[in-house]
Design an enzyme around this catalytic site. Structure first.
Site, PDB file in Angstrom:
ATOM      1  N   CYS A   1       8.313  -6.681   5.192  1.00 34.67           N
ATOM      2  CA  CYS A   1       9.328  -5.669   5.488  1.00 34.67           C
ATOM      3  C   CYS A   1      10.250  -6.033   6.664  1.00 34.67           C
ATOM      4  CB  CYS A   1       8.656  -4.318   5.698  1.00 34.67           C
ATOM      5  SG  CYS A   1       9.793  -2.911   5.461  1.00 34.67           S
TER       6      CYS A   1
ATOM      7  N   GLU B   1       4.692  -2.608   0.324  1.00 34.58           N
ATOM      8  CA  GLU B   1       3.964  -2.565   1.598  1.00 34.58           C
ATOM      9  C   GLU B   1       3.158  -1.274   1.717  1.00 34.58           C
ATOM     10  OE1 GLU B   1       5.280  -2.733   6.342  1.00 34.58           O
ATOM     11  OE2 GLU B   1       6.686  -2.009   4.831  1.00 34.58           O
TER      12      GLU B   1
ATOM     13  N   LYS C   1       1.198  -8.341  10.139  1.00 36.24           N
ATOM     14  CA  LYS C   1       2.638  -8.192  10.355  1.00 36.24           C
ATOM     15  C   LYS C   1       3.033  -8.447  11.812  1.00 36.24           C
ATOM     16  CE  LYS C   1       6.306  -4.785   9.383  1.00 36.24           C
ATOM     17  NZ  LYS C   1       6.521  -3.367   8.975  1.00 36.24           N
TER      18      LYS C   1
END
Length: 262
Positions: free
Chosen positions: A147, A40, A110
């Site tokens: 993540c 990431e 995200k």
């Protein structure tokens, strides 16, 4: 199909980081990997400047991705990673991109920002609002996560219910008490929740644990990395996945409605 996860220490210099990504892409393609997952926020990182990732943000047409897209044209592999893309003054979106054939074939902003353990990702980063699309790699459907998304079972389940068979996860999993335990436990849990393979790549260095893993639909680690630059591989099989889902039909046995974004 063969899948790979690569990890390395992201530096404050984006051309250096792009060069490392290109090297890992070349190595994975040479091993006939169909899918490569990288960590990431790969543009730039500085242990002494928590805002470096946002300060270094580039558009999807910036120099960093141009280098990776050039390399993508040289192979048939799908490469997944995340970069910060500017949204407005001083802010950015943590954006996952899937590259293939020199093109961005999918992107995802995200959803779950890391406002936990005394870190506030939302201070500089704008959260996404929609689930990512599924992509297809060698006939298998692949779901996309980033993540902190790993801590939310609804994220993985929503994609599995849409048909995902493999889940990919670029991360920069921050060190801390029990964090390595959380990482291993959550990867196994999400694979069992969904009976999906998981390909997770973790940035390594002083602040992040590395420990990239490839996990099967029964929560078993097929390949795992340590804390230094490394590239790991495993073979994933739709036939094996279908056998597991026949034996453990959790997606069909559910008694709850599919999750929805609030």
């Amino acid at each position: 199909m063969r899948v790979a996860a690569g990890q390395f220490v992201v530096t404050p210099d984006w051309p250096t980081n792009a060069g490392t990504c290109v090297l890992l892409m070349q190595q994975a393609a040479a091993q006939q990997a169909s899918l490569l997952v990288l960590p990431e926020a790969l543009l730039a990182r500085d242990d002494n400047d928590p805002d470096m990732s946002v300060k270094s943000a580039q558009g999807l047409d910036g120099g960093f991705l141009r280098l990776l897209l050039d390399e993508s044209r040289r192979n048939a592999m799908t490469t997944v990673l995340t970069v910060h893309v500017p949204t407005r003054e001083g802010r950015a979106a943590n954006t996952l991109v899937a590259l293939r054939g020199g093109e961005i074939i999918a992107q995802y902003q995200k959803l779950h920002l890391y406002d936990a353990f005394n870190i506030q990702e939302s201070k500089r980063v704008d959260a996404g609002k929609v689930l990512p699309p599924l992509i297809e790699v060698d006939g298998m459907k692949v779901g996309l996560m980033t993540c902190y998304d790993l801590r939310f079972p609804e994220m993985a389940l929503a994609q599995a219910l849409q048909g995902a068979e493999v889940l990919v996860l670029p991360t920069a999993w921050v060190r801390g008490p029990l964090k390595e335990h959380h990482w291993a436990t959550l990867l196994a849990a999400r694979s069992l929740d969904t009976t999906c393979y998981i390909v997770a790549a973790g940035e390594c260095g002083n602040k992040n644990i590395g420990q990239s893993r490839i996990v099967d639909p029964l929560g078993v680690t097929l390949a795992g990395a340590g804390g230094t630059q490394q590239l790991i591989y495993a073979d994933v099989s739709r036939a094996i996945l279908q056998q597991i889902r026949a034996q453990l039909p959790v997606l069909n046995n559910r008694r709850f409605a599919p999750p929805q974004i609030m």
